[in-house]
Design an enzyme around this catalytic site. Structure first.
Site, PDB file in Angstrom:
ATOM      1  N   PRO A  21       0.890  -1.263   0.029  1.00  0.00           N
ATOM      2  CA  PRO A  21      -0.068  -0.077  -0.145  1.00  0.00           C
ATOM      3  C   PRO A  21       0.828   1.249   0.053  1.00  0.00           C
ATOM      4  O   PRO A  21       1.812   1.337   0.822  1.00  0.00           O
ATOM      5  CB  PRO A  21      -0.735  -0.155   1.380  1.00  0.00           C
ATOM      6  CG  PRO A  21      -0.877  -1.547   1.635  1.00  0.00           C
ATOM      7  CD  PRO A  21       0.362  -2.091   1.094  1.00  0.00           C
ATOM      8  N   GLU A  22       0.482   2.081  -1.091  1.00  0.00           N
ATOM      9  CA  GLU A  22       1.434   3.359  -1.065  1.00  0.00           C
ATOM     10  C   GLU A  22       0.511   4.461  -0.453  1.00  0.00           C
ATOM     11  O   GLU A  22      -0.747   4.242   0.024  1.00  0.00           O
ATOM     12  CB  GLU A  22       1.896   3.602  -2.671  1.00  0.00           C
ATOM     13  CG  GLU A  22       2.623   2.303  -2.993  1.00  0.00           C
ATOM     14  CD  GLU A  22       3.594   2.596  -4.093  1.00  0.00           C
ATOM     15  OE1 GLU A  22       3.348   3.979  -4.767  1.00  0.00           O
ATOM     16  OE2 GLU A  22       4.146   1.755  -4.645  1.00  0.00           O
TER      17      GLU A  22
ATOM     18  N   LYS B 261       3.021   7.184   4.600  1.00  0.00           N
ATOM     19  CA  LYS B 261       2.232   5.988   4.557  1.00  0.00           C
ATOM     20  C   LYS B 261       1.807   5.443   5.947  1.00  0.00           C
ATOM     21  O   LYS B 261       1.172   4.322   6.037  1.00  0.00           O
ATOM     22  CB  LYS B 261       3.084   4.852   3.855  1.00  0.00           C
ATOM     23  CG  LYS B 261       3.431   5.075   2.587  1.00  0.00           C
ATOM     24  CD  LYS B 261       4.452   4.210   1.719  1.00  0.00           C
ATOM     25  CE  LYS B 261       5.003   4.520   0.698  1.00  0.00           C
ATOM     26  NZ  LYS B 261       5.654   3.425   0.089  1.00  0.00           N
TER      27      LYS B 261
ATOM     28  N   ARG C 250      14.158  -2.305  -7.128  1.00  0.00           N
ATOM     29  CA  ARG C 250      12.804  -2.222  -7.472  1.00  0.00           C
ATOM     30  C   ARG C 250      12.431  -2.330  -9.072  1.00  0.00           C
ATOM     31  O   ARG C 250      13.241  -1.711  -9.759  1.00  0.00           O
ATOM     32  CB  ARG C 250      12.110  -1.100  -6.877  1.00  0.00           C
ATOM     33  CG  ARG C 250      12.274  -0.655  -5.571  1.00  0.00           C
ATOM     34  CD  ARG C 250      11.695  -1.843  -4.707  1.00  0.00           C
ATOM     35  NE  ARG C 250      10.124  -1.932  -4.817  1.00  0.00           N
ATOM     36  CZ  ARG C 250       9.404  -1.073  -4.122  1.00  0.00           C
ATOM     37  NH1 ARG C 250       9.807  -0.403  -3.197  1.00  0.00           N
ATOM     38  NH2 ARG C 250       8.068  -1.417  -4.297  1.00  0.00           N
TER      39      ARG C 250
END
Length: 275
Positions: free
Chosen positions: A2-3, A58, A265
């Protein structure tokens, strides 16, 4: 993971249901998350009233008169709300680790299959929490502007994508939204950050804000585990222009989207459209 859009979506879902309400009990089924939950959390929270809910980067913040509950969703976490009007509280499964029960019967349930999230109690000054005190500006705030980004990148030789994902530069721009923002801004993720011209920083700031705002409007991205407080999936993934589209035609030029690894990433971009 979740960002920012997913965390903001969660915040908007839980806040109306718990603000102003008093905690009656806390049910702890699993203490071992990224950091162990205080086993006395139920005793600490019982009888306390939620003053407000917020978000920093976040992190979700549930504020009480003398302390805050800091919640991070980790890689796979989510918060669900069950109310008395639902008729029946969903039966917990092995991934439902914490229930916070309020005096009116409302339940906020924390679910986290991979257990990389966190639920932390803190009684100090919110802004001085070790996880919050060194964070950069919020990307949707006025503080994140062209002048700020241009000045902040001047001394940074690393790739602009890595700088954009650094929470000391700007918070909450995770991998998905960094990829999407750079593609829409026409900037290669590999460009040294200090090589960006001021007008490019202006475009990037505007694009980051637009991408994040649109993602929030669509409930965020659901690629695996994320659901909102009602258990519904987000659908911003249906609007991806580059993320996850390696070896597919670029939506602008028709060339193939490339996938490479940058900072461990997955990085997706078009070599023709992004310079």
């Amino acid at each position: 993971m979740p960002e920012l859009p997913e965390v903001e979506t969660t915040l908007r879902g839980i806040a109306p249901h718990i603000e102003g309400k008093t905690v009656e009990a806390v049910i702890l089924r699993q203490l071992k998350l990224r950091w162990q939950i205080n086993p006395d959390l139920g005793e600490i929270l019982s009888g306390r009233q939620v003053l407000s809910c917020g978000r920093r980067a976040k992190y979700l913040i549930v504020r009480f008169q003398t302390g805050i509950l800091l919640i991070h969703l980790g890689m796979s976490g989510s918060l669900r709300i069950f109310t008395p009007s639902d008729g029946r509280i969903g039966r917990p499964d092995r991934h439902d680790h914490v229930d916070i029960v309020f005096s009116d019967g409302t339940v906020m349930r924390y679910r986290d299959p991979r257990k990389f999230g966190a639920i932390l109690w803190y009684e100090g000054i919110e802004e001085r929490h070790p996880l919050l005190e060194k964070l950069g500006p919020e990307p949707l705030s006025e503080a994140f502007c062209t002048d700020y980004l241009y000045a902040g990148l001047k001394a940074q030789k690393r790739a602009v994508k890595l700088a954009l994902m650094d929470n000391t530069v700007v918070v909450g721009v995770g991998n998905i939204y960094a990829n999407e923002s750079l593609f829409r801004a026409g900037i290669s993720p590999h460009r040294p950050a200090n090589r960006l011209k001021k007008k490019e920083c202006a475009v990037l700031v505007e694009t980051v804000k637009a991408v994040l705002q649109r993602a929030i409007e669509t409930g965020g991205s659901t690629l695996r585990d994320f659901v909102d407080s009602d258990g519904k999936s987000g659908y911003f993934q249906q609007e991806y222009t580059v993320y996850g589209r390696h070896n597919q035609p670029c939506l602008r030029c028709g060339g193939l989207v490339v996938k490479e690894t940058l900072g461990q990433r997955g990085t997706f971009y078009c070599t023709n459209c992004q310079k």
